[in-house]
Design a protein around this motif. Structure first.
Motif, PDB file in Angstrom:
ATOM      1  N   LEU A   1      10.958  -4.399 -11.713  1.00 39.03           N
ATOM      2  CA  LEU A   1      10.755  -4.011 -10.313  1.00 39.03           C
ATOM      3  C   LEU A   1      10.018  -5.091  -9.526  1.00 39.03           C
ATOM      4  O   LEU A   1      10.367  -5.379  -8.375  1.00 39.03           O
ATOM      5  CB  LEU A   1      10.016  -2.677 -10.232  1.00 39.03           C
ATOM      6  N   ILE A   2       9.040  -5.717 -10.134  1.00 32.46           N
ATOM      7  CA  ILE A   2       8.335  -6.823  -9.470  1.00 32.46           C
ATOM      8  C   ILE A   2       9.290  -7.989  -9.248  1.00 32.46           C
ATOM      9  O   ILE A   2       9.318  -8.597  -8.175  1.00 32.46           O
ATOM     10  CB  ILE A   2       7.097  -7.254 -10.285  1.00 32.46           C
ATOM     11  N   PHE A   3      10.092  -8.286 -10.263  1.00 37.63           N
ATOM     12  CA  PHE A   3      11.078  -9.363 -10.149  1.00 37.63           C
ATOM     13  C   PHE A   3      12.039  -9.090  -8.993  1.00 37.63           C
ATOM     14  O   PHE A   3      12.303  -9.968  -8.160  1.00 37.63           O
ATOM     15  CB  PHE A   3      11.857  -9.503 -11.460  1.00 37.63           C
ATOM     16  N   LEU A   4      12.560  -7.870  -8.928  1.00 36.31           N
ATOM     17  CA  LEU A   4      13.539  -7.531  -7.891  1.00 36.31           C
ATOM     18  C   LEU A   4      12.905  -7.534  -6.503  1.00 36.31           C
ATOM     19  O   LEU A   4      13.521  -7.989  -5.532  1.00 36.31           O
ATOM     20  CB  LEU A   4      14.176  -6.177  -8.194  1.00 36.31           C
ATOM     21  N   THR A   5      11.685  -7.055  -6.395  1.00 38.06           N
ATOM     22  CA  THR A   5      10.985  -7.065  -5.112  1.00 38.06           C
ATOM     23  C   THR A   5      10.750  -8.502  -4.650  1.00 38.06           C
ATOM     24  O   THR A   5      11.013  -8.846  -3.486  1.00 38.06           O
ATOM     25  CB  THR A   5       9.645  -6.304  -5.213  1.00 38.06           C
ATOM     26  N   THR A   6      10.301  -9.346  -5.554  1.00 40.45           N
ATOM     27  CA  THR A   6      10.091 -10.761  -5.235  1.00 40.45           C
ATOM     28  C   THR A   6      11.409 -11.425  -4.873  1.00 40.45           C
ATOM     29  O   THR A   6      11.474 -12.214  -3.921  1.00 40.45           O
ATOM     30  CB  THR A   6       9.428 -11.484  -6.424  1.00 40.45           C
TER      31      THR A   6
ATOM     32  N   TYR B   1      20.556  -1.941 -16.984  1.00 38.72           N
ATOM     33  CA  TYR B   1      19.251  -2.341 -17.518  1.00 38.72           C
ATOM     34  C   TYR B   1      18.142  -1.502 -16.873  1.00 38.72           C
ATOM     35  O   TYR B   1      17.266  -0.986 -17.570  1.00 38.72           O
ATOM     36  CB  TYR B   1      19.032  -3.834 -17.266  1.00 38.72           C
ATOM     37  N   ALA B   2      18.219  -1.358 -15.571  1.00 37.01           N
ATOM     38  CA  ALA B   2      17.218  -0.554 -14.863  1.00 37.01           C
ATOM     39  C   ALA B   2      17.210   0.876 -15.395  1.00 37.01           C
ATOM     40  O   ALA B   2      16.141   1.452 -15.638  1.00 37.01           O
ATOM     41  CB  ALA B   2      17.483  -0.575 -13.363  1.00 37.01           C
TER      42      ALA B   2
ATOM     43  N   ASN C   1       7.784   0.320 -20.603  1.00 38.64           N
ATOM     44  CA  ASN C   1       7.063   0.419 -19.330  1.00 38.64           C
ATOM     45  C   ASN C   1       6.738  -0.958 -18.752  1.00 38.64           C
ATOM     46  O   ASN C   1       6.845  -1.174 -17.543  1.00 38.64           O
ATOM     47  CB  ASN C   1       5.784   1.240 -19.495  1.00 38.64           C
ATOM     48  N   GLN C   2       6.331  -1.883 -19.608  1.00 33.08           N
ATOM     49  CA  GLN C   2       6.041  -3.239 -19.141  1.00 33.08           C
ATOM     50  C   GLN C   2       7.298  -3.897 -18.584  1.00 33.08           C
ATOM     51  O   GLN C   2       7.252  -4.572 -17.546  1.00 33.08           O
ATOM     52  CB  GLN C   2       5.479  -4.099 -20.275  1.00 33.08           C
ATOM     53  N   ALA C   3       8.420  -3.716 -19.282  1.00 34.73           N
ATOM     54  CA  ALA C   3       9.673  -4.308 -18.821  1.00 34.73           C
ATOM     55  C   ALA C   3      10.129  -3.664 -17.519  1.00 34.73           C
ATOM     56  O   ALA C   3      10.619  -4.354 -16.607  1.00 34.73           O
ATOM     57  CB  ALA C   3      10.754  -4.179 -19.899  1.00 34.73           C
ATOM     58  N   ALA C   4       9.965  -2.358 -17.402  1.00 31.81           N
ATOM     59  CA  ALA C   4      10.342  -1.664 -16.159  1.00 31.81           C
ATOM     60  C   ALA C   4       9.522  -2.184 -14.989  1.00 31.81           C
ATOM     61  O   ALA C   4      10.064  -2.491 -13.917  1.00 31.81           O
ATOM     62  CB  ALA C   4      10.144  -0.151 -16.323  1.00 31.81           C
TER      63      ALA C   4
ATOM     64  N   VAL D   1      14.143   3.141 -14.622  1.00 33.26           N
ATOM     65  CA  VAL D   1      13.952   2.938 -13.180  1.00 33.26           C
ATOM     66  C   VAL D   1      15.324   2.859 -12.518  1.00 33.26           C
ATOM     67  O   VAL D   1      16.315   2.542 -13.161  1.00 33.26           O
ATOM     68  CB  VAL D   1      13.130   1.668 -12.863  1.00 33.26           C
ATOM     69  N   GLY D   2      15.379   3.134 -11.259  1.00 34.29           N
ATOM     70  CA  GLY D   2      16.651   3.085 -10.547  1.00 34.29           C
ATOM     71  C   GLY D   2      16.684   1.955  -9.540  1.00 34.29           C
ATOM     72  O   GLY D   2      15.656   1.399  -9.170  1.00 34.29           O
ATOM     73  N   LEU D   3      17.874   1.633  -9.106  1.00 38.86           N
ATOM     74  CA  LEU D   3      18.050   0.584  -8.107  1.00 38.86           C
ATOM     75  C   LEU D   3      18.435   1.172  -6.758  1.00 38.86           C
ATOM     76  O   LEU D   3      19.096   0.528  -5.954  1.00 38.86           O
ATOM     77  CB  LEU D   3      19.119  -0.418  -8.565  1.00 38.86           C
TER      78      LEU D   3
END
Length: 174
Positions: free
Chosen positions: A121-126, A150-151, A114-117, A156-158
């Motif tokens: 998502l924060i990384f991709l949004t940034t 990885y997602a 969950n932390q990695a997910a 999580v999805g992209l």
């Protein structure tokens, strides 16, 4: 004679702050504590083993998450201080193998996933925000397929807005 509680505490510290491969530190600690001629040659109980496993899980979480933080990239060039998403993927896979070998499941494993997910998502949004500002090139160093896999592994999805990152991903991994 070696004091087991002190030796266990020392080995916990070694595993917890072990560097890039916590599983090796964990196995070395188990060996030292149970079989090494210069170790206490103790019979560890479940709580003592769990203490060392938890230290390895915490270290794995730290190194998986580290490479998903934009603060680890210098501006404005985007030159990595860390090794990026590719390294996070590799470390997460190592974490999964460690958990399987140690027959770990449940809360700790879910917590790291969950932390990695969330971090991904924060990384991709940034990343999207920074790319749209035009200040730099992408710091993503894995293929879009690897990013998708990885997602999915993280649950999580992209879909949607993240699909636009495909054009910024390299054709092959770094």
């Amino acid at each position: 004679m070696i004091d087991l509680s002190e030796a266990l505490e020392n080995e916990w510290y070694i595993v917890r702050y072990s560097g890039e491969i916590p599983e090796i530190a964990y196995n070395s600690s188990i060996y030292f504590l149970t079989r090494a001629q210069d170790g206490p040659q103790a019979r560890l109980d479940e709580a003592q083993i769990k203490l060392l496993q938890d230290a390895a899980v915490a270290r794995f979480a730290e190194i998986v998450l580290r490479d998903l933080q934009h603060v680890n990239y210098s501006e404005p060039t985007g030159k990595p201080i860390r090794r990026g998403v590719v390294r996070s993927i590799a470390n997460y896979r190592r974490f999964c193998v460690f958990c399987e070998r140690q027959q770990l499941g449940g809360v700790a494993v879910e917590r790291v996933r969950n932390q990695a997910a969330e971090a991904l998502l924060i990384f991709l949004t940034t990343e999207l925000e920074q790319l749209q500002s035009g200040k730099r090139l992408s710091v993503i160093n894995c293929t879009y397929k690897e990013l998708q896999d990885y997602a999915e592994l993280l649950g999580v999805g992209l879909q949607g807005r993240y699909q636009s990152l495909e054009q910024h991903c390299p054709a092959s991994s770094a």
